[in-house]
Design an enzyme around this catalytic site. Structure first.
Site, mmCIF file in Angstrom:
data_model
loop_
_atom_site.group_PDB
_atom_site.id
_atom_site.type_symbol
_atom_site.label_atom_id
_atom_site.label_comp_id
_atom_site.label_asym_id
_atom_site.label_seq_id
_atom_site.Cartn_x
_atom_site.Cartn_y
_atom_site.Cartn_z
ATOM 1 N N ASN A 1 6.482 8.257 2.859
ATOM 2 C CA ASN A 1 6.393 8.990 1.595
ATOM 3 C C ASN A 1 7.073 10.343 1.752
ATOM 4 O O ASN A 1 6.715 11.116 2.649
ATOM 5 C CB ASN A 1 4.934 9.187 1.204
ATOM 6 C CG ASN A 1 4.261 7.904 0.759
ATOM 7 O OD1 ASN A 1 4.265 7.560 -0.418
ATOM 8 N ND2 ASN A 1 3.678 7.176 1.722
ATOM 9 N N HIS B 1 0.830 -1.202 0.000
ATOM 10 C CA HIS B 1 0.000 0.000 0.000
ATOM 11 C C HIS B 1 0.864 1.251 0.000
ATOM 12 O O HIS B 1 1.915 1.316 0.644
ATOM 13 C CB HIS B 1 -0.930 0.024 1.214
ATOM 14 C CG HIS B 1 -2.102 0.929 1.018
ATOM 15 N ND1 HIS B 1 -2.007 2.306 1.130
ATOM 16 C CD2 HIS B 1 -3.397 0.674 0.677
ATOM 17 C CE1 HIS B 1 -3.194 2.849 0.882
ATOM 18 N NE2 HIS B 1 -4.051 1.886 0.610
ATOM 19 N N HIS B 2 0.390 2.266 -0.715
ATOM 20 C CA HIS B 2 1.145 3.513 -0.858
ATOM 21 C C HIS B 2 1.315 4.243 0.475
ATOM 22 O O HIS B 2 2.231 5.064 0.632
ATOM 23 C CB HIS B 2 0.437 4.426 -1.861
ATOM 24 C CG HIS B 2 1.368 5.261 -2.688
ATOM 25 N ND1 HIS B 2 2.503 5.855 -2.177
ATOM 26 C CD2 HIS B 2 1.327 5.599 -4.004
ATOM 27 C CE1 HIS B 2 3.111 6.525 -3.131
ATOM 28 N NE2 HIS B 2 2.429 6.390 -4.252
ATOM 29 N N CYS B 3 0.456 3.968 1.456
ATOM 30 C CA CYS B 3 0.618 4.637 2.750
ATOM 31 C C CYS B 3 1.879 4.176 3.464
ATOM 32 O O CYS B 3 2.361 4.846 4.389
ATOM 33 C CB CYS B 3 -0.603 4.407 3.644
ATOM 34 S SG CYS B 3 -0.739 2.749 4.341
#
Length: 463
Positions: A302, A136-138
């Site tokens: 990120n 997941h991008h989180c």
């Protein structure tokens, strides 16, 4: 106890804003056979996966999102929930692999468990097999995810091309050496600092206005922007990194310029196939920019800003496209979009989480019509990887689509290859394979044009 930043949690909020999207990033690794047994794979990967804290943790949100979500240890870890096996239909060619990849990336990751999934894919030609890793991008941006995934391979983390990609903002290492006891020098430095701050603030403000304008102003042609369905298509193509670097040296551009120019030419052809006239403002593209410092490459989070350039699809000549991309990116880099993006991220991180979360949810739910595509460049491993003693012969990036952007292109340098992975909305891009072929054709044509010219020494990998 660790908490997600508001920026990292924003990827969960953005996913919640549209029931048709899954904000997971992926990578497909194709390996030489024979494929190991499931028990051998689970045994080999278990220790490596569980050594990465984020892959053994789940997200727990606070009631009413009054505080930031927490990373907590999975109370019932079971790799059987995450490591799955599949076989491609005969003959197991790229078309079958790409179709399976698209389908596997469509579904959302289960938020009751750690946010990753691993598919062992059999049935590829020549006895090969593949691993699709989905995170997941989180958890991580592209650079952090690549470091994480390469750490699963034999020998742990590997040298990547990331050293050639400079972060958007770097401290001045000479600043401490310029201290002086001379009061006149103090006044000069104070004036210079004030001027620099004012200039930076102005540039950042202008960049912020440009970003806002791009989000509210519709593109000239919105065929690539619109509601996204729950189905995906995927394709990929690889070109010679050496050829691309020859183009860089010959025409004094960066590798990112070459990649974006090839994308420009392919999307121009896609517009023409749809009967649309390619105009100057037809392809405003979201280009993430790393602001990750060198000492934070292993940190799972990120750290990106953005640029939103118009790719010159109105230009028909490929060499002129390359030069126009270089001019555009040079101008945008010198402008304030990256600073504005970084400032916005900093503000999001500094305000109370409940406020930031609601703002992100509101913004991501708005039907933005100005940005129509995404192109993200991730510097991958310089050397070929090995996993469980098997050579990784190909590595394909799999970016997500969201926020009405119906096409996303991931650009990955791996060994001797420059790889383009393209994810699209199923209905909007039945010609995804033609998009991939168009990118390869553009790079090949630029390489032919560079042939016979004497390039200056050195190479430019940065972007």
């Amino acid at each position: 106890m660790e908490r997600l930043s508001a920026f990292d949690a924003g990827f969960l909020d953005a996913e919640d804003a549209d029931p048709h999207i899954s904000l997971a990033v992926g990578a497909v690794s194709v390996l030489e056979g024979p494929v190991p047994s499931q028990d051998d794979i689970v045994t080999a990967l278990a220790a490596r996966i569980l050594a990465i804290p984020r892959l053994g943790q789940v997200v727990r949100r606070a009631p009413f999102d009054l505080s930031a979500p927490q990373w907590v240890a999975d109370p019932a870890p079971d790799l059987a929930h995450h490591i799955r096996r599949a076989a491609l239909p005969h003959p197991g060619d790229d078309e079958a692999l790409f179709r399976f990849t698209a389908e596997a990336m469509e579904s959302r990751l289960d938020r009751e468990r750690p946010l990753w999934q691993c598919w062992i894919i059999e049935g590829l030609p020549r006895g090969r097999w593949a691993i699709l890793m989905k995170v997941h991008h989180c958890i991580a941006d592209g650079i952090a995810a690549l470091h994480m995934l390469s750490g699963l391979c034999d020998g742990g983390e590997h040298t990547t091309y990331v050293g050639a990609i400079q972060p958007a903002h770097q401290p001045d290492p000479e600043a401490a050496r310029r201290l002086s006891l001379n009061p006149i020098r103090w006044a000069q430095d104070a004036w210079s600092t004030a001027s620099a701050v004012a200039s930076t603030a102005t540039t950042t403000l202008v960049g912020g206005i440009e970003i806002l304008d791009s989000l509210v102003r519709p593109s000239d042609d919105s065929v690539f922007n619109g509601p996204i369905t729950s189905m995906r298509r995927y394709s990929a193509v690889q070109v010679s990194l050496a050829d691309a670097l020859t183009v860089c040296r010959t025409f004094d551009v960066t590798l990112n310029d070459v990649a974006l120019a090839a994308i420009t030419d392919s999307f121009r052809a896609a517009l023409i196939r749809r009967g649309a006239e390619p105009r100057h403002h037809s392809l405003r593209t979201l280009v993430p920019v790393s602001v990750r410092p060198a000492d934070a490459m292993n940190r799972a989070d990120n750290q990106v800003s953005v640029m939103l350039p118009y790719l010159p699809v109105d230009e028909s000549d490929r060499l002129e496209q390359l030069r126009a991309v270089h001019r555009t990116l040079t101008r945008v880099k010198a402008g304030g979009q990256r600073s504005a993006g970084s400032t916005a991220v900093s503000i999001v991180k500094s305000v109370p989480f409940a406020v930031a979360s609601r703002v992100i949810r509101t913004v991501t739910a708005l039907p933005q019509r100005g940005v129509v595509a995404l192109a993200t460049n991730v510097p991958g491993p310089r050397d070929r990887l090995r996993l469980m003693g098997h050579d990784v012969v190909r590595m394909l990036p799999v970016p997500p689509v969201a926020l009405r952007l119906r096409a996303a292109v991931g650009i990955l340098s791996y060994g001797d290859d420059l790889v383009f992975g393209i994810t699209t909305d199923f209905d909007a891009f039945p010609d995804v394979a033609e998009l991939a072929d168009g990118i390869a054709d553009a790079v090949a044509d630029l390489t032919r044009q560079a042939a016979g010219r004497v390039p200056p020494p050195g190479d430019q990998v940065g972007g």
